[in-house]
Design a protein around this motif. Structure first.
Motif, mmCIF file in Angstrom:
data_model
loop_
_atom_site.group_PDB
_atom_site.id
_atom_site.type_symbol
_atom_site.label_atom_id
_atom_site.label_comp_id
_atom_site.label_asym_id
_atom_site.label_seq_id
_atom_site.Cartn_x
_atom_site.Cartn_y
_atom_site.Cartn_z
ATOM 1 N N LEU A 10 0.808 -1.210 0.000
ATOM 2 C CA LEU A 10 0.000 0.000 0.000
ATOM 3 C C LEU A 10 0.844 1.264 0.000
ATOM 4 N N TYR A 11 1.998 1.202 0.648
ATOM 5 C CA TYR A 11 2.854 2.383 0.768
ATOM 6 C C TYR A 11 4.294 1.920 0.875
ATOM 7 N N ARG A 12 5.176 2.629 0.187
ATOM 8 C CA ARG A 12 6.591 2.288 0.248
ATOM 9 C C ARG A 12 7.409 3.578 0.281
ATOM 10 N N LYS A 72 13.539 3.083 5.485
ATOM 11 C CA LYS A 72 12.675 2.313 4.606
ATOM 12 C C LYS A 72 11.417 1.910 5.357
ATOM 13 N N VAL A 73 10.258 2.285 4.822
ATOM 14 C CA VAL A 73 8.966 1.965 5.421
ATOM 15 C C VAL A 73 8.104 1.325 4.344
ATOM 16 N N VAL A 74 7.509 0.179 4.672
ATOM 17 C CA VAL A 74 6.618 -0.514 3.739
ATOM 18 C C VAL A 74 5.346 -0.883 4.492
ATOM 19 N N LEU A 75 4.199 -0.473 3.962
ATOM 20 C CA LEU A 75 2.908 -0.845 4.525
ATOM 21 C C LEU A 75 2.224 -1.808 3.564
ATOM 22 N N THR A 76 1.911 -2.993 4.057
ATOM 23 C CA THR A 76 1.171 -3.976 3.269
ATOM 24 C C THR A 76 -0.145 -4.265 3.974
ATOM 25 N N THR A 77 -0.956 -5.114 3.372
ATOM 26 C CA THR A 77 -2.235 -5.452 3.977
ATOM 27 C C THR A 77 -2.067 -6.322 5.216
ATOM 28 N N ARG A 78 -0.879 -6.813 5.470
ATOM 29 C CA ARG A 78 -0.652 -7.683 6.627
ATOM 30 C C ARG A 78 0.226 -7.079 7.705
ATOM 31 N N GLU A 79 1.079 -6.118 7.340
ATOM 32 C CA GLU A 79 2.040 -5.639 8.324
ATOM 33 C C GLU A 79 2.575 -4.276 7.940
ATOM 34 N N LEU A 80 3.165 -3.622 8.943
ATOM 35 C CA LEU A 80 3.910 -2.388 8.738
ATOM 36 C C LEU A 80 5.367 -2.698 9.021
ATOM 37 N N GLU A 137 8.245 8.143 11.727
ATOM 38 C CA GLU A 137 8.619 9.367 11.031
ATOM 39 C C GLU A 137 8.675 9.152 9.529
ATOM 40 N N PHE A 138 8.163 10.129 8.778
ATOM 41 C CA PHE A 138 8.077 10.027 7.326
ATOM 42 C C PHE A 138 8.566 11.313 6.674
#
Length: 198
Positions: A10-12, A72-80, A137-138
């Motif tokens: 969802l977000y990278r 590095k930040v990755v948001l998926t449907t299962r985890e952050l 933080e982003f």
């Protein structure tokens, strides 16, 4: 809670380090080619790569010294995922995120509308079911807040179900977790983002 089984990204957020370095090299390389090929000699054109390196060094040092902004930040449907640490979505209070999002707010500190966030605001609070909330933080927190809010509404079954559940269910109001104190009380350390995964 209706959670999709597919692991959609969802977000990278990458570091941006190599992208910036490539732009830097292209810019000063083009200056060197222009100077050497059209304006002066190739020997004089070598000054541009040298200037580029001298100006790039503080940027490189800044990325190394302050990695959280560009982590590095990755948001998926299962985890952050933040760097190598992972937080399952089952621990995140998506109902609270969805409720705030439908009210035009988000999980930034204070719950201000995303459109009114100050440019200096970089922290998004991730609420957990146990009442804690941790800051991540982003570079562009509003972009992450929009993705997380829309995903939370979808994962909870849609706006109508979110409003019904929010009116019927009770859960502890998430409170930001304060920075952990180290042995040196005067070290001035801020909240460790990775506390969220302990």
């Amino acid at each position: 809670m209706a959670m999709t089984e597919k692991r959609r990204v969802l977000y990278r957020q990458g570091s941006g380090f190599w992208r910036m370095t490539a732009k830097w090299a292209l810019f000063f390389g083009a200056l060197a080619l222009l100077d050497g090929g059209l304006l002066r000699s190739w020997g004089d054109a070598l000054v541009w790569p040298m200037i580029g390196i001298l100006l790039w060094v503080p940027f490189g040092i800044g990325v190394v010294w302050y990695p959280k902004k560009d982590q590095k930040v990755v948001l998926t449907t299962r985890e952050l995922r933040v760097r190598r640490k992972r937080l399952p979505m089952e621990k995140v209070n998506l109902l609270h995120v969805a409720r705030l999002w439908l009210e035009g707010r988000s999980t930034a500190d204070g719950g201000e509308p995303v459109a009114e966030w100050a440019r200096s605001e970089r922290l998004v609070w991730v609420p957990l079911w146990d009442g804690r909330a941790f800051g991540v933080e982003f570079r562009d927190p509003a972009a992450f807040a929009k993705v997380l809010g829309a995903f939370a509404v979808e994962a909870c079954g849609g706006p109508d179900i979110v409003r019904a559940r929010a009116a019927a269910e009770t859960y502890p109001e998430p409170h930001p977790t304060r920075p952990r104190r180290t042995a040196d009380a005067n070290d001035g350390s801020w909240l460790d983002v990775l506390d969220i995964f302990d």
